[in-house]
Design a protein around this motif. Structure first.
Motif, PDB file in Angstrom:
ATOM      1  N   MET A 159       0.851  -1.179   0.000  1.00  0.00           N
ATOM      2  CA  MET A 159       0.000   0.000   0.000  1.00  0.00           C
ATOM      3  C   MET A 159       0.891   1.234   0.000  1.00  0.00           C
ATOM      4  N   PRO A 160       0.541   2.253  -0.770  1.00  0.00           N
ATOM      5  CA  PRO A 160       1.359   3.455  -0.841  1.00  0.00           C
ATOM      6  C   PRO A 160       1.399   4.196   0.487  1.00  0.00           C
ATOM      7  N   SER A 161       2.416   5.029   0.638  1.00  0.00           N
ATOM      8  CA  SER A 161       2.500   5.854   1.838  1.00  0.00           C
ATOM      9  C   SER A 161       1.340   6.839   1.860  1.00  0.00           C
ATOM     10  N   ASP A 162       1.107   7.451   3.009  1.00  0.00           N
ATOM     11  CA  ASP A 162      -0.045   8.327   3.192  1.00  0.00           C
ATOM     12  C   ASP A 162       0.036   9.586   2.330  1.00  0.00           C
ATOM     13  N   ASP A 163       1.174  10.255   2.306  1.00  0.00           N
ATOM     14  CA  ASP A 163       1.349  11.471   1.504  1.00  0.00           C
ATOM     15  C   ASP A 163       0.232  12.480   1.770  1.00  0.00           C
ATOM     16  N   SER A 164      -0.124  12.667   3.038  1.00  0.00           N
ATOM     17  CA  SER A 164      -1.271  13.488   3.431  1.00  0.00           C
ATOM     18  C   SER A 164      -1.250  14.907   2.899  1.00  0.00           C
ATOM     19  N   ASN A 165      -0.080  15.487   2.714  1.00  0.00           N
ATOM     20  CA  ASN A 165      -0.014  16.884   2.272  1.00  0.00           C
ATOM     21  C   ASN A 165       0.094  17.040   0.760  1.00  0.00           C
ATOM     22  N   ASP A 166       0.292  15.943   0.045  1.00  0.00           N
ATOM     23  CA  ASP A 166       0.342  16.004  -1.415  1.00  0.00           C
ATOM     24  C   ASP A 166      -1.055  16.303  -1.962  1.00  0.00           C
ATOM     25  N   PRO A 167      -1.147  16.931  -3.128  1.00  0.00           N
ATOM     26  CA  PRO A 167      -2.475  17.161  -3.718  1.00  0.00           C
ATOM     27  C   PRO A 167      -3.202  15.834  -3.931  1.00  0.00           C
ATOM     28  N   CYS A 168      -4.483  15.824  -3.647  1.00  0.00           N
ATOM     29  CA  CYS A 168      -5.274  14.609  -3.817  1.00  0.00           C
ATOM     30  C   CYS A 168      -5.347  14.253  -5.297  1.00  0.00           C
ATOM     31  N   PRO A 169      -5.192  12.963  -5.629  1.00  0.00           N
ATOM     32  CA  PRO A 169      -5.271  12.559  -7.035  1.00  0.00           C
ATOM     33  C   PRO A 169      -6.607  12.899  -7.700  1.00  0.00           C
ATOM     34  N   CYS A 170      -7.685  13.012  -6.912  1.00  0.00           N
ATOM     35  CA  CYS A 170      -9.011  13.234  -7.504  1.00  0.00           C
ATOM     36  C   CYS A 170      -9.171  14.638  -8.076  1.00  0.00           C
ATOM     37  N   GLY A 171      -8.283  15.564  -7.733  1.00  0.00           N
ATOM     38  CA  GLY A 171      -8.314  16.899  -8.311  1.00  0.00           C
ATOM     39  C   GLY A 171      -9.259  17.886  -7.654  1.00  0.00           C
ATOM     40  N   ARG A 172      -9.887  17.493  -6.556  1.00  0.00           N
ATOM     41  CA  ARG A 172     -10.808  18.426  -5.878  1.00  0.00           C
ATOM     42  C   ARG A 172     -10.020  19.608  -5.334  1.00  0.00           C
ATOM     43  N   SER A 173     -10.622  20.800  -5.399  1.00  0.00           N
ATOM     44  CA  SER A 173      -9.950  22.004  -4.908  1.00  0.00           C
ATOM     45  C   SER A 173     -10.845  22.733  -3.909  1.00  0.00           C
ATOM     46  N   ASP A 174     -10.230  23.663  -3.176  1.00  0.00           N
ATOM     47  CA  ASP A 174     -10.973  24.437  -2.182  1.00  0.00           C
ATOM     48  C   ASP A 174     -11.627  25.651  -2.849  1.00  0.00           C
ATOM     49  N   ALA A 175     -12.236  26.511  -2.051  1.00  0.00           N
ATOM     50  CA  ALA A 175     -12.961  27.682  -2.568  1.00  0.00           C
ATOM     51  C   ALA A 175     -12.041  28.646  -3.325  1.00  0.00           C
ATOM     52  N   ARG A 176     -10.755  28.593  -3.037  1.00  0.00           N
ATOM     53  CA  ARG A 176      -9.784  29.464  -3.724  1.00  0.00           C
ATOM     54  C   ARG A 176      -9.122  28.769  -4.908  1.00  0.00           C
ATOM     55  N   ALA A 177      -9.675  27.639  -5.311  1.00  0.00           N
ATOM     56  CA  ALA A 177      -9.176  26.847  -6.445  1.00  0.00           C
ATOM     57  C   ALA A 177      -7.795  26.241  -6.188  1.00  0.00           C
ATOM     58  N   ARG A 178      -7.440  26.056  -4.912  1.00  0.00           N
ATOM     59  CA  ARG A 178      -6.188  25.376  -4.566  1.00  0.00           C
ATOM     60  C   ARG A 178      -6.486  23.883  -4.378  1.00  0.00           C
ATOM     61  N   PRO A 179      -5.619  23.011  -4.906  1.00  0.00           N
ATOM     62  CA  PRO A 179      -5.856  21.574  -4.749  1.00  0.00           C
ATOM     63  C   PRO A 179      -5.925  21.194  -3.263  1.00  0.00           C
ATOM     64  N   LEU A 180      -6.907  20.364  -2.931  1.00  0.00           N
ATOM     65  CA  LEU A 180      -7.003  19.869  -1.556  1.00  0.00           C
ATOM     66  C   LEU A 180      -5.929  18.821  -1.324  1.00  0.00           C
ATOM     67  N   PRO A 181      -5.310  18.823  -0.150  1.00  0.00           N
ATOM     68  CA  PRO A 181      -4.337  17.771   0.149  1.00  0.00           C
ATOM     69  C   PRO A 181      -5.045  16.433   0.359  1.00  0.00           C
ATOM     70  N   PHE A 182      -4.382  15.366   0.002  1.00  0.00           N
ATOM     71  CA  PHE A 182      -4.926  14.019   0.117  1.00  0.00           C
ATOM     72  C   PHE A 182      -5.466  13.756   1.525  1.00  0.00           C
TER      73      PHE A 182
END
Length: 136
Positions: A1-24
């Motif tokens: 299983m891959p490492s958590d990488d919690s702060n990397d951008p989520c692969p799904c591409g969802r972003s916050d209200a400011r259009a910044r990628p959400l972290p995984f």
């Protein structure tokens, strides 16, 4: 299983209200770790895409409705996922929904592939599951 990488951008591409990628760790991570169920069909679909990217077939099987779930799932080795576009999330009632999306990938050798699907989901016992989909 891959490492958590919690702060990397989520692969799904969802972003916050400011259009910044959400972290995984604040997007699909809690669902893939089993910390919480996906709150709606779109979140489940996005988390399933992330599971494909992160090579986690056990999550895909666990979130697949028993009536259509395969006995096992082999993910294609070397397949590189290039992105996800959610086109529409539509409620079909309190416990049914449909999500239309386009996912792009590239096999180890070959040209990029575009998967356009309208997926169906149901909620049972408070958990959403993928049922099936129509490709176009």
């Amino acid at each position: 299983m891959p490492s958590d990488d919690s702060n990397d951008p989520c692969p799904c591409g969802r972003s916050d209200a400011r259009a910044r990628p959400l972290p995984f760790g604040r997007c699909c991570g809690p669902y893939l770790r089993g910390d919480a169920p996906a709150p709606d069909a779109e979140a489940l679909m996005r988390s399933r895409y992330s599971a494909f990217v992160r090579q986690q077939p056990e999550y895909l099987l666990a979130t697949w409705h028993p009536s259509t779930r395969p006995a096992q799932l082999q993910l294609e080795p070397g397949l590189r996922w290039l992105g996800l576009e959610v086109r529409r999330h539509r409620s079909l009632g309190a416990d049914r929904a449909e999500v239309e999306f386009v996912a792009r990938s590239r096999p180890r050798s070959g040209a990029a592939v575009r998967l356009h699907e309208r997926s169906r989901f149901v909620r049972e016992d408070g958990r959403w599951t993928y049922v099936d989909g129509d490709l176009s």
